[in-house]
Scaffold this motif. Structure first.
Motif, PDB file in Angstrom:
ATOM      1  N   TYR A  27      -6.334  -1.750  -1.341  1.00 48.15           N
ATOM      2  CA  TYR A  27      -5.308  -2.671  -1.822  1.00 48.15           C
ATOM      3  C   TYR A  27      -4.092  -1.912  -2.359  1.00 48.15           C
ATOM      4  CZ  TYR A  27      -2.801  -5.781  -4.931  1.00 48.15           C
ATOM      5  OH  TYR A  27      -1.797  -6.464  -5.576  1.00 48.15           O
TER       6      TYR A  27
ATOM      7  N   SER B  39      -2.090  -0.166   0.534  1.00 41.10           N
ATOM      8  CA  SER B  39      -1.376  -1.120   1.386  1.00 41.10           C
ATOM      9  C   SER B  39      -0.208  -1.756   0.646  1.00 41.10           C
ATOM     10  CB  SER B  39      -2.335  -2.196   1.902  1.00 41.10           C
ATOM     11  OG  SER B  39      -2.892  -2.937   0.828  1.00 41.10           O
TER      12      SER B  39
ATOM     13  N   ALA C 240      -7.772  -6.448   7.249  1.00 36.52           N
ATOM     14  CA  ALA C 240      -6.872  -5.360   6.854  1.00 36.52           C
ATOM     15  C   ALA C 240      -6.563  -4.436   8.032  1.00 36.52           C
ATOM     16  CB  ALA C 240      -7.480  -4.561   5.710  1.00 36.52           C
TER      17      ALA C 240
ATOM     18  N   GLN D 176      -1.539  -8.318   5.690  1.00 38.83           N
ATOM     19  CA  GLN D 176      -2.038  -7.281   4.797  1.00 38.83           C
ATOM     20  C   GLN D 176      -2.149  -7.808   3.372  1.00 38.83           C
ATOM     21  OE1 GLN D 176      -2.517  -3.682   6.021  1.00 38.83           O
ATOM     22  NE2 GLN D 176      -3.951  -4.144   4.376  1.00 38.83           N
TER      23      GLN D 176
END
Length: 503
Positions: free
Chosen positions: A20, A23, A94, A117
């Motif tokens: 997380y 990204s 993802a 995303q």
């Protein structure tokens, strides 16, 4: 005490937290690469700066919009199919998003990749801390769930350092595509690790898979002094009895807001993320490259400063997680809020006065107070808010409660970031005054509203919300602070409201 197997599982789940963070940070960091800005024609010094400003805001903000919807969807899914399998699906989504954004040939394709995303990021931001809280022992839950905050910011830091390294790559297209493409590593690793991950024992018991839950509890909490699996037996019994008490309540979405105690939990979760975002932390980070450029840093220099900034934040998140179980959640949030507000109050006028000037001392001071902001925010608010948000809900509503909490995070992040792109282009750092005012108000509200949850089991936290008569807990027959370790005999005591008591 957290045993070795439990620690391994916690680290494996936190790969999702790292995913997380990386990204989220990847898109913000490529905004510092001229090759990316020129490829998509979104340079603020180009022929159409207003279009460029709106697109830069969309690149950052659309991720949060996806996260808003992802937090609800994956929270629902984690209740339906389990935390583990929901995490699998997040990883697949993802990877698809990475392929789209990395292979983008125009800005529209890139934005589609970013919103997907963000959708996956919403799931990671819900499932990871929820999973970690449900497999942690009470006395170490702050440290264990704090891994989410640390690994999240560690992912941000890696994204920034890779963008700095990519700056020196001679192939302009490879520069930004490499940074975006490396997002795929974390979800692929997470998908590989899933074969060693257990399912949450609380979810298993909630879904009548008692024996599997007990085996998982044994592996998670056994140690060399507990050959009879005493802790596993106790925790299974505690969870069972708490679920029996919870079953007497209205567990619908409407019930979560109409029942006073659960409504208070929901409002606390919403307030925590409103408080976190209203410090302006995502705005300060997301547009930091532009602010540093206005202070006289050029070429690779803003990327270097941001990389150190986020690395410092990651270290402080780790420190915050380590001391949280000793200092307490409430104390850390309040001190973090006071310190970060004061730092922003000084940073803002320095940027207003010295932005665009040649005064290096003034610019240096502005950067220094930016670092002071994160010094208070990271250990006090960032890592703590995720722990707080994951532990305040009972098992039957944890996924839904946390989905509302994380959706609030994404909603205000999207709002502030999308508005700030225009605000930064028109009024500049004056926009930070909004965050200073909101944070000052939140300090006062937090002082009266925030409870202390350290050291309590997930079930016992209900007592803080007026559910003392609806909490199942363990009461030792032995006396003294060391009785839990010395006495093998524990008695389950249910404190439930029955018809005779109500009369």
């Amino acid at each position: 005490m957290t045993n070795f197997y439990n620690q391994v599982v916690l680290l494996a789940v936190s790969v999702g937290s790292f995913n997380y963070g990386y990204s989220f940070g990847a898109a913000s960091t490529v905004l510092g690469l001229n090759s990316f800005l020129e490829y998509f024609d979104v340079s603020l010094t180009g022929s159409d700066p207003s279009y460029a400003s709106s697109m830069q805001g969309a690149i950052v903000g659309i991720f949060f919009a996806g996260g808003f919807f992802g937090s609800f969807f994956f929270a629902w899914l984690s209740d339906r199919i389990g935390r583990k399998r929901a995490l699998d699906l997040v990883g697949i989504v993802a990877v698809v998003a990475v392929i789209l954004s990395t292979a983008s040939v125009h800005i529209g394709m890139f934005l589609v990749g970013r919103i997907i995303q963000g959708f996956a990021g919403g799931g990671l931001n819900v499932i990871c801390p929820m999973f970690q809280s449900e497999i942690s022992v009470a006395e170490h839950r702050g440290r264990n769930v704090g891994l989410h905050g640390f690994m999240f910011v560690a992912g941000l830091a890696v994204a920034n350092w890779l963008s700095l390294a990519a700056y020196f790559i001679t192939d302009p297209v490879l520069q930004w595509r490499l940074v975006m493409g490396l997002q795929a590593l974390a979800p692929i690793i997470l998908l590989a690790l899933r074969f060693w991950l257990p399912e949450s024992p609380r979810w298993l018991i909630l879904n009548n898979r008692d024996e599997e839950a007990f085996e998982t509890l044994c592996k998670l909490h056994d140690n060399k002094d507990d050959v009879d699996h005493r802790l596993a037996h106790e925790e299974r019994e505690l969870i069972h009895n708490q679920l029996e008490l919870d079953a007497r309540q209205d567990t619908s979405w409407k019930g979560l807001f109409t029942r006073p105690s659960t409504r208070r939990r929901m409002l606390l979760g919403i307030f925590l993320m409103f408080l976190q975002q209203s410090t302006g932390q995502n705005v300060l980070y997301g547009f930091q490259v532009n602010v540093l450029a206005s202070l006289g840093l050029v070429k690779w220099q803003p990327l270097l400063v941001v990389s150190f900034y986020v690395s410092w934040a990651a270290l402080l998140n780790l420190v915050g997680g380590m001391v949280m179980d000793r200092l307490g959640r409430r104390t850390m949030v309040l001190w973090g809020l006071v310190g970060s507000t004061l730092a922003t109050s000084i940073h803002t006028p320095l940027v207003i006065i010295y932005g665009g000037s040649d005064n290096k001392v003034g610019a240096g001071a502005a950067v220094a107070f930016l670092f002071l902001f994160i010094t208070f925010f990271a250990p006090g608010i960032d890592v703590t808010s995720y722990v707080y948000g994951a532990e305040i809900f009972p098992t039957y509503m944890r996924a839904r409660g946390l989905s509302v909490t994380i959706a609030t995070y994404f909603a205000f992040a999207a709002l502030y970031v999308s508005v700030s792109s225009t605000a930064q282009a028109t009024i500049g750092a004056y926009f930070n005054i909004l965050f200073i005012g909101l944070s000052a108000i939140n300090c006062v509200i937090g002082y009266y509203f925030l409870p202390e949850t350290k050291g309590l089991s997930l079930e016992a936290i209900g007592m803080l919300f007026g559910e003392a008569d609806e909490v199942a807990h363990l009461e030792s027959r032995a006396q003294g602070p060391a009785s839990r370790d010395k006495s093998p005999t524990e008695q389950i005591r249910l404190q439930a409201v029955d018809s005779e008591k109500q009369e």
